[in-house]
Design a protein around this motif. Structure first.
Motif, PDB file in Angstrom:
ATOM      1  N   PHE A 103       0.825  -1.393   0.090  1.00 13.44           N
ATOM      2  CA  PHE A 103       0.029  -0.131  -0.061  1.00 13.44           C
ATOM      3  C   PHE A 103       1.127   1.099  -0.078  1.00 13.44           C
ATOM      4  O   PHE A 103       1.847   1.338   0.718  1.00 13.44           O
ATOM      5  CB  PHE A 103      -0.706  -0.184   1.402  1.00 13.44           C
ATOM      6  CG  PHE A 103      -1.638   1.263   1.309  1.00 13.44           C
ATOM      7  CD1 PHE A 103      -2.992   1.118   0.593  1.00 13.44           C
ATOM      8  CD2 PHE A 103      -1.563   2.254   2.010  1.00 13.44           C
ATOM      9  CE1 PHE A 103      -4.063   2.035   0.633  1.00 13.44           C
ATOM     10  CE2 PHE A 103      -2.428   3.313   1.894  1.00 13.44           C
ATOM     11  CZ  PHE A 103      -3.781   3.224   1.393  1.00 13.44           C
ATOM     12  N   LEU A 104       0.694   2.055  -0.989  1.00 12.87           N
ATOM     13  CA  LEU A 104       1.448   3.360  -1.129  1.00 12.87           C
ATOM     14  C   LEU A 104       0.539   4.473  -0.947  1.00 12.87           C
ATOM     15  O   LEU A 104      -0.338   4.803  -1.451  1.00 12.87           O
ATOM     16  CB  LEU A 104       2.217   3.317  -2.627  1.00 12.87           C
ATOM     17  CG  LEU A 104       3.098   2.109  -2.785  1.00 12.87           C
ATOM     18  CD1 LEU A 104       3.556   2.088  -4.128  1.00 12.87           C
ATOM     19  CD2 LEU A 104       4.429   2.005  -1.888  1.00 12.87           C
ATOM     20  N   ARG A 105       1.326   5.338  -0.080  1.00 12.15           N
ATOM     21  CA  ARG A 105       0.679   6.866   0.080  1.00 12.15           C
ATOM     22  C   ARG A 105       1.615   7.930  -0.056  1.00 12.15           C
ATOM     23  O   ARG A 105       2.726   8.173   0.277  1.00 12.15           O
ATOM     24  CB  ARG A 105       0.128   6.991   1.488  1.00 12.15           C
ATOM     25  CG  ARG A 105      -0.396   8.132   1.900  1.00 12.15           C
ATOM     26  CD  ARG A 105      -1.212   8.323   3.244  1.00 12.15           C
ATOM     27  NE  ARG A 105      -2.321   7.489   3.065  1.00 12.15           N
ATOM     28  CZ  ARG A 105      -3.197   7.331   4.148  1.00 12.15           C
ATOM     29  NH1 ARG A 105      -2.848   7.999   5.315  1.00 12.15           N
ATOM     30  NH2 ARG A 105      -4.340   7.001   4.185  1.00 12.15           N
ATOM     31  N   PHE A 106       1.345   8.505  -1.169  1.00  7.14           N
ATOM     32  CA  PHE A 106       2.303   9.841  -1.522  1.00  7.14           C
ATOM     33  C   PHE A 106       1.555  11.140  -1.053  1.00  7.14           C
ATOM     34  O   PHE A 106       0.559  11.576  -1.342  1.00  7.14           O
ATOM     35  CB  PHE A 106       2.453   9.791  -2.968  1.00  7.14           C
ATOM     36  CG  PHE A 106       3.069   8.863  -3.603  1.00  7.14           C
ATOM     37  CD1 PHE A 106       3.654   7.684  -2.926  1.00  7.14           C
ATOM     38  CD2 PHE A 106       3.823   8.967  -4.862  1.00  7.14           C
ATOM     39  CE1 PHE A 106       4.532   6.736  -3.371  1.00  7.14           C
ATOM     40  CE2 PHE A 106       4.239   8.164  -5.475  1.00  7.14           C
ATOM     41  CZ  PHE A 106       4.995   6.818  -4.615  1.00  7.14           C
ATOM     42  N   SER A 107       2.511  11.995  -0.295  1.00  7.22           N
ATOM     43  CA  SER A 107       2.077  13.120   0.231  1.00  7.22           C
ATOM     44  C   SER A 107       3.136  14.309   0.422  1.00  7.22           C
ATOM     45  O   SER A 107       4.343  13.789   0.073  1.00  7.22           O
ATOM     46  CB  SER A 107       1.232  13.193   1.629  1.00  7.22           C
ATOM     47  OG  SER A 107       2.304  12.892   2.532  1.00  7.22           O
ATOM     48  N   PRO A 108       2.720  15.479   0.593  1.00  7.21           N
ATOM     49  CA  PRO A 108       3.847  16.449   0.645  1.00  7.21           C
ATOM     50  C   PRO A 108       4.792  16.059   1.979  1.00  7.21           C
ATOM     51  O   PRO A 108       5.803  16.829   1.940  1.00  7.21           O
ATOM     52  CB  PRO A 108       3.378  17.987   0.788  1.00  7.21           C
ATOM     53  CG  PRO A 108       1.902  17.630   0.084  1.00  7.21           C
ATOM     54  CD  PRO A 108       1.817  16.172   0.421  1.00  7.21           C
ATOM     55  N   GLU A 109       4.272  15.298   2.975  1.00  5.70           N
ATOM     56  CA  GLU A 109       5.072  15.279   4.249  1.00  5.70           C
ATOM     57  C   GLU A 109       5.839  13.641   4.041  1.00  5.70           C
ATOM     58  O   GLU A 109       6.816  13.871   4.962  1.00  5.70           O
ATOM     59  CB  GLU A 109       3.874  15.048   5.514  1.00  5.70           C
ATOM     60  CG  GLU A 109       3.281  16.311   5.523  1.00  5.70           C
ATOM     61  CD  GLU A 109       1.957  16.752   4.741  1.00  5.70           C
ATOM     62  OE1 GLU A 109       2.190  17.991   4.358  1.00  5.70           O
ATOM     63  OE2 GLU A 109       1.510  15.756   4.073  1.00  5.70           O
ATOM     64  N   MET A 110       5.328  13.000   3.353  1.00  5.65           N
ATOM     65  CA  MET A 110       6.164  11.518   3.356  1.00  5.65           C
ATOM     66  C   MET A 110       5.828  10.686   2.153  1.00  5.65           C
ATOM     67  O   MET A 110       4.756  10.807   1.588  1.00  5.65           O
ATOM     68  CB  MET A 110       5.862  10.811   4.747  1.00  5.65           C
ATOM     69  CG  MET A 110       4.417  10.411   4.839  1.00  5.65           C
ATOM     70  SD  MET A 110       4.214   9.302   6.230  1.00  5.65           S
ATOM     71  CE  MET A 110       2.564   8.877   6.108  1.00  5.65           C
ATOM     72  N   VAL A 111       6.275   9.563   1.970  1.00  5.58           N
ATOM     73  CA  VAL A 111       5.985   8.379   1.396  1.00  5.58           C
ATOM     74  C   VAL A 111       5.776   7.245   2.202  1.00  5.58           C
ATOM     75  O   VAL A 111       6.838   6.729   2.868  1.00  5.58           O
ATOM     76  CB  VAL A 111       6.941   8.032   0.302  1.00  5.58           C
ATOM     77  CG1 VAL A 111       6.697   6.872  -0.358  1.00  5.58           C
ATOM     78  CG2 VAL A 111       7.214   9.239  -0.745  1.00  5.58           C
ATOM     79  N   VAL A 185       4.336  -0.897   8.541  1.00 10.45           N
ATOM     80  CA  VAL A 185       4.343   0.635   7.956  1.00 10.45           C
ATOM     81  C   VAL A 185       5.832   0.947   7.866  1.00 10.45           C
ATOM     82  O   VAL A 185       6.477   0.814   8.949  1.00 10.45           O
ATOM     83  CB  VAL A 185       3.614   1.768   8.743  1.00 10.45           C
ATOM     84  CG1 VAL A 185       3.833   3.056   8.147  1.00 10.45           C
ATOM     85  CG2 VAL A 185       2.213   1.186   8.921  1.00 10.45           C
ATOM     86  N   GLY A 186       6.006   1.557   6.784  1.00 15.20           N
ATOM     87  CA  GLY A 186       7.513   2.205   6.619  1.00 15.20           C
ATOM     88  C   GLY A 186       7.345   3.625   6.062  1.00 15.20           C
ATOM     89  O   GLY A 186       6.029   3.620   5.564  1.00 15.20           O
ATOM     90  N   GLU A 187       8.450   4.210   5.915  1.00 19.77           N
ATOM     91  CA  GLU A 187       8.434   5.920   5.536  1.00 19.77           C
ATOM     92  C   GLU A 187       9.566   6.146   4.787  1.00 19.77           C
ATOM     93  O   GLU A 187      10.508   6.004   5.514  1.00 19.77           O
ATOM     94  CB  GLU A 187       7.976   6.585   6.685  1.00 19.77           C
ATOM     95  CG  GLU A 187       7.719   8.158   6.511  1.00 19.77           C
ATOM     96  CD  GLU A 187       7.497   8.767   7.789  1.00 19.77           C
ATOM     97  OE1 GLU A 187       7.750   9.935   7.843  1.00 19.77           O
ATOM     98  OE2 GLU A 187       6.476   8.298   8.699  1.00 19.77           O
ATOM     99  N   GLU A 188       9.375   7.029   3.786  1.00 19.43           N
ATOM    100  CA  GLU A 188      10.657   7.403   3.086  1.00 19.43           C
ATOM    101  C   GLU A 188      10.238   9.202   3.062  1.00 19.43           C
ATOM    102  O   GLU A 188       9.059   9.514   3.149  1.00 19.43           O
ATOM    103  CB  GLU A 188      10.700   6.949   1.861  1.00 19.43           C
ATOM    104  CG  GLU A 188      11.268   5.753   1.825  1.00 19.43           C
ATOM    105  CD  GLU A 188      12.850   5.692   2.118  1.00 19.43           C
ATOM    106  OE1 GLU A 188      13.644   6.880   1.795  1.00 19.43           O
ATOM    107  OE2 GLU A 188      13.334   4.642   2.609  1.00 19.43           O
ATOM    108  N   ALA A 189      11.100   9.866   3.125  1.00 22.70           N
ATOM    109  CA  ALA A 189      11.112  11.168   2.765  1.00 22.70           C
ATOM    110  C   ALA A 189      10.357  11.534   1.459  1.00 22.70           C
ATOM    111  O   ALA A 189      10.470  10.805   0.701  1.00 22.70           O
ATOM    112  CB  ALA A 189      12.448  12.198   2.795  1.00 22.70           C
ATOM    113  N   PRO A 190       9.734  12.807   1.542  1.00 25.57           N
ATOM    114  CA  PRO A 190       8.805  13.296   0.345  1.00 25.57           C
ATOM    115  C   PRO A 190       9.530  13.440  -0.785  1.00 25.57           C
ATOM    116  O   PRO A 190       9.075  13.331  -1.958  1.00 25.57           O
ATOM    117  CB  PRO A 190       7.918  14.314   0.669  1.00 25.57           C
ATOM    118  CG  PRO A 190       8.723  14.910   1.778  1.00 25.57           C
ATOM    119  CD  PRO A 190       9.387  13.835   2.622  1.00 25.57           C
ATOM    120  N   GLY A 191      10.816  13.552  -0.877  1.00 29.91           N
ATOM    121  CA  GLY A 191      11.897  14.125  -1.971  1.00 29.91           C
ATOM    122  C   GLY A 191      11.947  12.664  -2.986  1.00 29.91           C
ATOM    123  O   GLY A 191      12.325  12.746  -3.978  1.00 29.91           O
TER     124      GLY A 191
END
Length: 221
Positions: A103-111, A185-191
């Protein structure tokens, strides 16, 4: 390959300040060109990458991508649009979150990168619990893998408020049996969104989550 421009995040930042139909309709072409179309292309390529390892994944982007419109029927917040764009790539797609997938969620705050079982049925949940009870160390070995811990931390999910008598001993041996959900859940920077290495990085996450997803898939079938 670079799928997105900086306007992907800029669109959602501006939408956060103008979350109403008038603004959205005035920016509909921008939404199509900076968000929806590149996201659809990206998801299509992501599916093709996963299919190299999972031939059972027969799905199209339209079956994975969630609508930008919020479900406001039971919410106090009546803002009509989500401030992120999401997709659920699995055999069941967005309509059946009982199948493990990514499941992928793209936002200005995070991936946001998530995996596991989000919504197993009662029957599927019973099968997962029986599998865990039969082999408590099987899943435990997978989730204690150093790569999994580094990227995702631990299994999450709502748990039973009252543990039935028939499961008390099993839950003492393996607390995850009390879970109603099994996701991580994992997270990457929005860049990362505008990076040319986007799919490569996300496939690393998929590779790490794959053994857990396959364990859960086998359990519910």
């Amino acid at each position: 390959m670079q799928y997105f421009t900086e306007d992907f995040s800029a669109f959602f930042k501006e939408l956060a300040k103008n979350n109403h139909k008038e603004w959205f309709h005035a920016n509909k072409k921008r939404y199509e060109s900076s968000v929806k179309k590149p996201f659809t292309t990206f998801i299509g390529d992501m599916i093709q990458e996963i299919q190299k390892y999972d031939a059972n994944l027969q799905i199209e982007p339209k079956d994975c991508i969630l609508r930008i419109n919020r479900d406001i029927r039971f919410s106090k917040d009546k803002s009509p649009y989500n401030l992120h764009f999401t997709a659920f790539i699995s055999r069941g797609g967005r309509k059946d979150k009982s199948f493990p997938g990514i499941f992928l969620r793209f936002s200005p705050e995070m991936v946001g990168i998530m995996g596991g079982c989000f919504g197993p049925s009662k029957e599927q949940l019973e099968k997962i619990r029986k599998t865990l009870d039969k082999d408590p160390s099987g899943l435990r070995r997978l989730i204690e893998n150093k790569d999994f811990v580094q990227k995702f931390g631990e299994i999450r999910g709502e748990t039973m408020k009252r543990i039935p008598k028939e499961w008390k001993v099993a839950c003492e041996k393996e607390p995850l049996i009390a879970n109603k959900q099994f996701y991580f859940v994992g997270e990457e920077a929005p860049g990362l969104i505008t990076s040319k290495t986007l799919i490569g990085v996300l496939m690393e996450y998929w590779t790490i989550m794959r053994p857990i997803n396959e364990y859960l898939t086998k359990a519910i079938q």
